[in-house]
Design a protein around this motif. Structure first.
Motif, mmCIF file in Angstrom:
data_model
loop_
_atom_site.group_PDB
_atom_site.id
_atom_site.type_symbol
_atom_site.label_atom_id
_atom_site.label_comp_id
_atom_site.label_asym_id
_atom_site.label_seq_id
_atom_site.Cartn_x
_atom_site.Cartn_y
_atom_site.Cartn_z
ATOM 1 N N ASP A 274 0.874 -1.177 0.000
ATOM 2 C CA ASP A 274 0.000 0.000 0.000
ATOM 3 C C ASP A 274 0.912 1.227 0.000
ATOM 4 O O ASP A 274 1.489 1.578 1.026
ATOM 5 N N PRO A 275 1.090 1.897 -1.156
ATOM 6 C CA PRO A 275 2.059 2.989 -1.249
ATOM 7 C C PRO A 275 1.677 4.186 -0.381
ATOM 8 O O PRO A 275 0.499 4.444 -0.122
ATOM 9 N N GLY A 276 2.711 4.913 0.080
ATOM 10 C CA GLY A 276 2.493 6.139 0.835
ATOM 11 C C GLY A 276 3.701 7.044 0.692
ATOM 12 O O GLY A 276 4.828 6.613 0.955
ATOM 13 N N LEU A 277 3.504 8.278 0.248
ATOM 14 C CA LEU A 277 4.623 9.204 0.067
ATOM 15 C C LEU A 277 5.062 9.817 1.393
ATOM 16 O O LEU A 277 6.246 10.037 1.636
ATOM 17 N N ARG A 278 4.094 10.089 2.269
ATOM 18 C CA ARG A 278 4.402 10.798 3.512
ATOM 19 C C ARG A 278 4.635 9.857 4.685
ATOM 20 O O ARG A 278 5.545 10.053 5.494
ATOM 21 N N THR A 279 3.825 8.795 4.780
ATOM 22 C CA THR A 279 3.890 7.904 5.952
ATOM 23 C C THR A 279 4.562 6.575 5.637
ATOM 24 O O THR A 279 4.531 5.657 6.457
ATOM 25 N N GLY A 280 5.154 6.453 4.455
ATOM 26 C CA GLY A 280 5.808 5.211 4.087
ATOM 27 C C GLY A 280 4.852 4.211 3.470
ATOM 28 O O GLY A 280 3.635 4.428 3.421
ATOM 29 N N CYS A 281 5.402 3.107 2.966
ATOM 30 C CA CYS A 281 4.600 2.059 2.316
ATOM 31 C C CYS A 281 4.386 0.899 3.287
ATOM 32 O O CYS A 281 5.345 0.372 3.858
ATOM 33 N N LYS A 282 3.138 0.516 3.450
ATOM 34 C CA LYS A 282 2.820 -0.662 4.259
ATOM 35 C C LYS A 282 2.947 -1.887 3.368
ATOM 36 O O LYS A 282 2.406 -1.919 2.256
ATOM 37 N N VAL A 283 3.669 -2.896 3.835
ATOM 38 C CA VAL A 283 3.837 -4.122 3.051
ATOM 39 C C VAL A 283 3.339 -5.309 3.873
ATOM 40 O O VAL A 283 3.510 -5.357 5.089
ATOM 41 N N ALA A 284 2.710 -6.257 3.178
ATOM 42 C CA ALA A 284 2.162 -7.439 3.851
ATOM 43 C C ALA A 284 2.445 -8.664 3.000
ATOM 44 O O ALA A 284 2.168 -8.676 1.800
ATOM 45 N N VAL A 285 3.001 -9.711 3.615
ATOM 46 C CA VAL A 285 3.258 -10.977 2.912
ATOM 47 C C VAL A 285 2.095 -11.924 3.191
ATOM 48 O O VAL A 285 1.705 -12.124 4.352
ATOM 49 N N LEU A 286 1.555 -12.492 2.116
ATOM 50 C CA LEU A 286 0.398 -13.379 2.229
ATOM 51 C C LEU A 286 0.760 -14.776 1.754
ATOM 52 O O LEU A 286 1.486 -14.958 0.766
ATOM 53 N N SER A 287 0.238 -15.781 2.436
ATOM 54 C CA SER A 287 0.457 -17.174 2.035
ATOM 55 C C SER A 287 -0.351 -17.498 0.791
ATOM 56 O O SER A 287 -1.159 -16.683 0.321
ATOM 57 N N GLU A 288 -0.149 -18.720 0.266
ATOM 58 C CA GLU A 288 -0.908 -19.145 -0.923
ATOM 59 C C GLU A 288 -2.416 -19.087 -0.691
ATOM 60 O O GLU A 288 -3.197 -18.935 -1.623
ATOM 61 N N GLN A 289 -2.842 -19.211 0.564
ATOM 62 C CA GLN A 289 -4.277 -19.157 0.891
ATOM 63 C C GLN A 289 -4.738 -17.743 1.249
ATOM 64 O O GLN A 289 -5.893 -17.537 1.603
ATOM 65 N N GLY A 290 -3.841 -16.763 1.166
ATOM 66 C CA GLY A 290 -4.212 -15.381 1.461
ATOM 67 C C GLY A 290 -4.111 -15.024 2.929
ATOM 68 O O GLY A 290 -4.596 -13.965 3.344
ATOM 69 N N THR B 148 -1.834 7.179 -4.908
ATOM 70 C CA THR B 148 -0.756 8.145 -4.733
ATOM 71 C C THR B 148 0.545 7.441 -4.353
ATOM 72 O O THR B 148 0.576 6.652 -3.410
ATOM 73 N N GLY B 149 1.599 7.725 -5.105
ATOM 74 C CA GLY B 149 2.894 7.102 -4.841
ATOM 75 C C GLY B 149 3.051 5.736 -5.458
ATOM 76 O O GLY B 149 4.111 5.107 -5.322
ATOM 77 N N GLY B 150 2.014 5.237 -6.158
ATOM 78 C CA GLY B 150 2.057 3.894 -6.726
ATOM 79 C C GLY B 150 3.142 3.729 -7.770
ATOM 80 O O GLY B 150 3.881 2.735 -7.764
ATOM 81 N N ARG B 151 3.265 4.706 -8.676
ATOM 82 C CA ARG B 151 4.266 4.569 -9.740
ATOM 83 C C ARG B 151 5.688 4.680 -9.176
ATOM 84 O O ARG B 151 6.588 3.955 -9.596
ATOM 85 N N GLU B 152 5.892 5.577 -8.220
ATOM 86 C CA GLU B 152 7.214 5.700 -7.597
ATOM 87 C C GLU B 152 7.603 4.402 -6.877
ATOM 88 O O GLU B 152 8.750 3.942 -6.951
#
Length: 661
Positions: A323-339, A381-385
Motif C-alpha cells: 500500500d504505497p504512501g509518500l508521507r507515511t511510508g509504504c505498508k507491506v504485507a506478505v500473504l500465504s498461498e491461501q491469502g 498516490t505514490g504507486g508509480r514511484e
C-alpha cells in the motif's frame, strides 16, 4: 412476485420478445424459489436455454407488472371507499397498460383540496364551461344571467373566468389529451437552462448555463450531470414546448382547427397548459428521462463490474502486497498461498526520507524468508514511484499495479475488523491489495459494489436500482466461477445461489465446529439448509479433496446418478471418468441418459475439465519505464496500459502516469 397468470405471462412475453413457453417456465421457477444463476445453469431444457440476461429481464419485467397491478388495486380500492366505483369505471381502469395511464385516468377522482374550478362549480358556472368547450363564445347577455353577488360573481368577467377555470381543469384531466401532450413533450420538449442569481460565476456547472436543446438529444451521462446541478441549486432548468405545437394538439383533441378556436377557448388552452398541465408533465417527463439515463448508466456499471470481478486471478502464490504512501511510508504485507497474513512491515523507499537502503534490505529479507512469488502494488498516490523502486530491486518477480478502488472502504469495514482486529487500517489495505492480485473476485465481494469506483455518475443514479443490478452482477460472477466451501469467506458465501448472510454464517459455524466439509451431502447437516436451499446452492459450492471427486466440480448432485451410469457403461471408476479426454466421442452417440441435450452437453464439458476456473489466464502488464508523467507522453506513442473504467463517453486507461486518461 405475481403468479404466472395469463395476463402477466402475455405482458412479459410482449415486453421481452422471448418465447412464451420459456417465459412461463422462468416465471414458474422463480415462483418456486429458484435463483437466476440456478435456472440459467441447471434448467436449460425448461427455459429453452435462456441465458442470465434474459432471465433477469423476465424477472424485472414481471416485477414492474406487479408494481403496476399493486397501484391499480389501490386506485380501485380508493374509488370504492369514496363511493365512486362502477363496473364501467373498473373496465376503464383495467384497460390501462402503464402506471402513467392509470394516473391519468385517476386524476379526476383524486381526493383534493378546493381549486378554482371546484369553487366555480359550486357557483353553478358549469354551463359556461360546456359552452366554451363547444367552441362557442359566451355573449354579454348570457354572462349577465350568471351574476350573483351572494355567490361572489360580481360581473360578467368573473362569470367568464369561472367557466374557463372549470374547462381548464377538465382539459387538464382528460387522459387522452395528457397522453398526447406527454408524448409531444418527450419528443420535442426543449430544455432551457440558466444561472440562478445566487450562484457564483465559477461554478463547476457553468457550462450548462444558457443552453437550449431538445431533451431527447441530450446524452444520458450529460443529463445526469445536469440534473445533479439542478439538485444542488447550481442550474435553473425549464422544460418547454413551442406553444404553437401545444395549441395545435389541443385543437386536434377537440376536433377543431387552430384558426377556428374562439377567444375564450384559446385563452383557456393557454391557461390550462401553463398553469396546470405543463408543470405536472414537466416533472413526469424529466423523471422518465432520468429513469432512462439511470438505466443506461447502470448497464455501464454492470459491464465494468463484471470485467473487474472476472479479472484473471494470479492464483495460489505467496504475494507481497504494498500500500504505497509518500508521507507515511509504504505498508507491506506478505500473504500465504491461501491469502493468510504471514508478515508485515513499513518501508520508506522515497529518496526524500534517506532510508532507501533500509527499505531495500527489508524487502529482500521478506522475499527471501517467505519465498515471495509476486508483488502487488496499489496504483494510488505514490504507486508509480513505489513500482519503480521495486523494478530497480531486480527481484525477478512479477510486479503488478493493482486498483486501489474501495481498498480504504474495506480497511475500515466491519469485515476487515473481524479478519484483522489488531492491525492498522493501512496494513489491512496492503493485505487487500495483495489478495486482489491472487483472486480479485474473492476480495472485491467484501466491498459494496458502489464503492469500487467503476461506471459513471454513481451518486446520481437511482440508488435502489443500482444496488439491485450490481448485486445481480456479483451473484452472477460468484456463481459463474464457483466457490470452494472450505476456504470461502462469509462475504463470498452470501452471494452463492440460495444462500444469504445468515446461512453463510451457518456454514462457517459448521466448518469451525466440525472441520472442512468432506462431501456436499454434509451441507444438509448445516443449520437452516433444507432441501430447496441445497438444490439451489450445491452445484456452485466445491468440496476439493473430499470423498466424492464430483463434489469438486460444477456437476449438480441431481446428475450424479447419470455419471454413475456413464461410469458403469464405460466400465471405469468415477475418478477415471472425470477428466477423460474422449468422453464426448464415446458418449454422444448414446441417448439414454435421462436428461436433456443441453444439460448433457454441459455435463460432458464439466466432466472433461472438472472445476476449471472459467476466467482468463493471468497476464501482467508492464509499463514503459520511460513514461512517468503526462509530460512524457507524445502523440503517436504505443504504450501498454490497463483499462480501468468505461463510460458512455470513453474509456479510462492507466499507462503509468499517475492518473488515468
Amino acid at each position: 412476485m405475481m403468479s404466472a397468470s395469463g395476463d402477466l405471462l402475455s405482458q412479459v412475453v410482449e415486453a421481452t420478445s422471448l418465447p412464451r413457453s420459456s417465459v412461463l417456465a422462468v416465471l414458474q421457477l422463480l415462483e418456486d424459489g429458484c435463483t437466476v444463476p440456478f435456472i440459467a445453469r441447471y434448467r436449460k431444457e425448461a427455459t429453452g436455454n435462456l441465458d442470465e440476461v434474459q432471465i433477469f429481464a423476465v424477472r424485472d419485467v414481471s416485477e414492474l407488472v406487479a408494481e403496476r397491478e399493486k397501484r391499480r388495486s389501490a386506485i380501485l380500492a380508493s374509488l370504492k371507499d369514496n363511493g365512486l366505483w362502477s363496473s364501467e369505471l373498473e373496465k376503464t381502469f383495467m384497460s390501462a397498460k402503464t402506471i402513467a395511464e392509470l394516473e391519468d385516468l385517476y386524476l379526476p377522482f383524486r381526493p383534493r383540496r378546493k381549486t378554482r374550478a371546484s369553487v366555480a362549480l359550486e357557483k353553478g358556472l358549469a354551463p359556461l364551461a360546456d359552452k366554451i368547450g363547444k367552441n362557442q363564445e359566451p355573449d354579454l347577455v348570457l354572462l349577465q344571467t350568471f351574476i350573483d353577488r351572494a355567490q361572489g360573481i360580481a360581473d360578467p368577467e368573473s362569470a367568464l373566468q369561472g367557466g374557463k377555470d372549470i374547462l381548464a381543469e377538465r382539459l387538464n384531466e382528460a387522459p387522452q389529451l395528457r397522453k398526447m401532450l406527454r408524448e409531444l413533450l418527450v419528443g420535442k420538449g426543449e430544455v432551457e437552462t440558466k444561472k440562478p442569481r445566487s450562484v457564483s460565476e465559477d461554478s463547476e456547472f457553468r457550462d450548462f448555463w444558457g443552453k437550449d436543446e431538445t431533451l431527447k438529444n441530450i446524452p444520458g451521462h450529460r443529463f445526469l450531470a445536469l440534473m445533479r446541478g439542478v439538485k444542488l441549486g447550481e442550474v435553473s432548468l425549464k422544460l418547454d414546448l413551442d406553444f404553437n405545437l401545444v395549441q395545435a394538439t389541443y385543437a386536434v383533441f377537440l376536433n377543431l382547427s387552430v384558426s377556428q378556436l374562439c377567444q375564450s377557448l384559446q385563452e383557456t388552452i393557454e391557461d390550462t397548459w401553463k398553469r396546470l398541465t405543463q408543470p405536472s408533465l414537466e416533472t413526469e417527463v424529466l423523471k422518465l428521462a432520468k429513469a432512462k439515463a439511470d438505466a443506461d448508466a447502470v448497464k455501464i456499471f454492470e459491464r465494468n463490474l463484471r470485467e473487474l470481478l472476472l479479472a484473471p486471478p494470479l492464483g495460489q502464490k505467496v504475494v507481497l502486497g504494498v500500500d504505497p504512501g509518500l508521507r507515511t511510508g509504504c505498508k507491506v504485507a506478505v500473504l500465504s498461498e491461501q491469502g493468510n497474513l504471514l508478515d508485515h512491515s513499513v518501508i520508506f523507499p522515497m529518496p526524500s526520507f534517506g532510508r532507501q537502503d533500509e527499505a531495500k534490505n527489508t524487502i529482500r529479507s521478506l522475499v527471501s524468508k517467505h519465498k515471495v512469488q509476486a508483488v502487488a502494488i496499489g496504483n494510488g498516490t505514490g504507486g508509480r514511484e513505489t513500482y519503480d523502486f521495486f523494478r530497480e530491486l531486480s527481484l525477478g518477480l512479477p510486479l503488478v499495479l493493482i486498483s486501489e478502488s474501495g481498498a480504504s472502504v474495506y480497511s475500515a469495514s466491519e469485515i476487515a475488523r473481524e479478519e484483522f482486529p489488531e492491525l492498522d487500517l493501512t496494513v489491512r489495505g496492503a493485505i487487500s491489495i495483495g489478495r486482489r492480485l491472487m483472486d480479485p473476485l474473492s476480495e472485491f465481494v467484501k466491498i459494496d459494489p458502489k464503492a469500487i469506483g467503476v461506471g459513471q455518475y454513481q451518486h446520481d443514479v437511482d440508488q435502489k436500482l443500482l444496488k439491485k443490478h450490481l448485486d445481480d452482477v456479483v451473484s452472477s460472477c460468484v456463481n459463474h466461477v464457483g466457490v470452494d466451501v472450505n476456504t470461502a469467506t462469509k462475504s463470498i458465501l452470501t452471494y452463492v445461489s440460495g444462500l444469504n448472510s445468515k446461512l453463510a454464517d451457518a456454514f462457517l459455524e459448521y466448518r469451525k465446529l466440525h472441520g472442512p466439509f468432506r462431501a456436499r451431502s454434509d451441507f444438509l447437516k448445516v443449520k437452516g439448509i433444507k432441501e430447496k436451499v441445497f438444490e439451489q446452492s450445491a452445484g456452485f459450492l466445491r468440496v476439493r479433496g473430499g470423498n466424492n471427486p464430483l463434489d469438486a466440480s460444477a456437476v449438480h448432485p441431481e446428475s450424479y446418478g447419470v455419471v454413475e451410469k456413464i461410469a458403469k457403461h464405460l466400465a471405469l471408476p468415477i475418478d477415471q471418468v472425470i477428466g477423460h479426454k474422449q468422453l464426448g466421442t464415446l458418449l454422444r452417440s448414446q441417448n439414454n441418459w435421462g436428461m436433456g441435450l443441453q444439460t448433457f452437453e454441459d455435463l460432458l464439458r464439466e466432466l472433461q475439465k472438472p472445476g476449471q476456473d472459467p476466467r482468463r489466464e493471468f497476464e501482467n502488464v508492464d509499463f514503459d519505464p520511460q513514461i512517468r508523467s503526462l509530460e512524457d507522453l507524445k502523440e503517436g506513442q504505443i504504450l501498454n496500459g490497463v483499462v480501468t473504467n468505461v463510460t458512455a463517453f470513453g474509456a479510462f486507461v492507466d499507462v503509468g502516469v499517475h492518473q488515468d486518461g
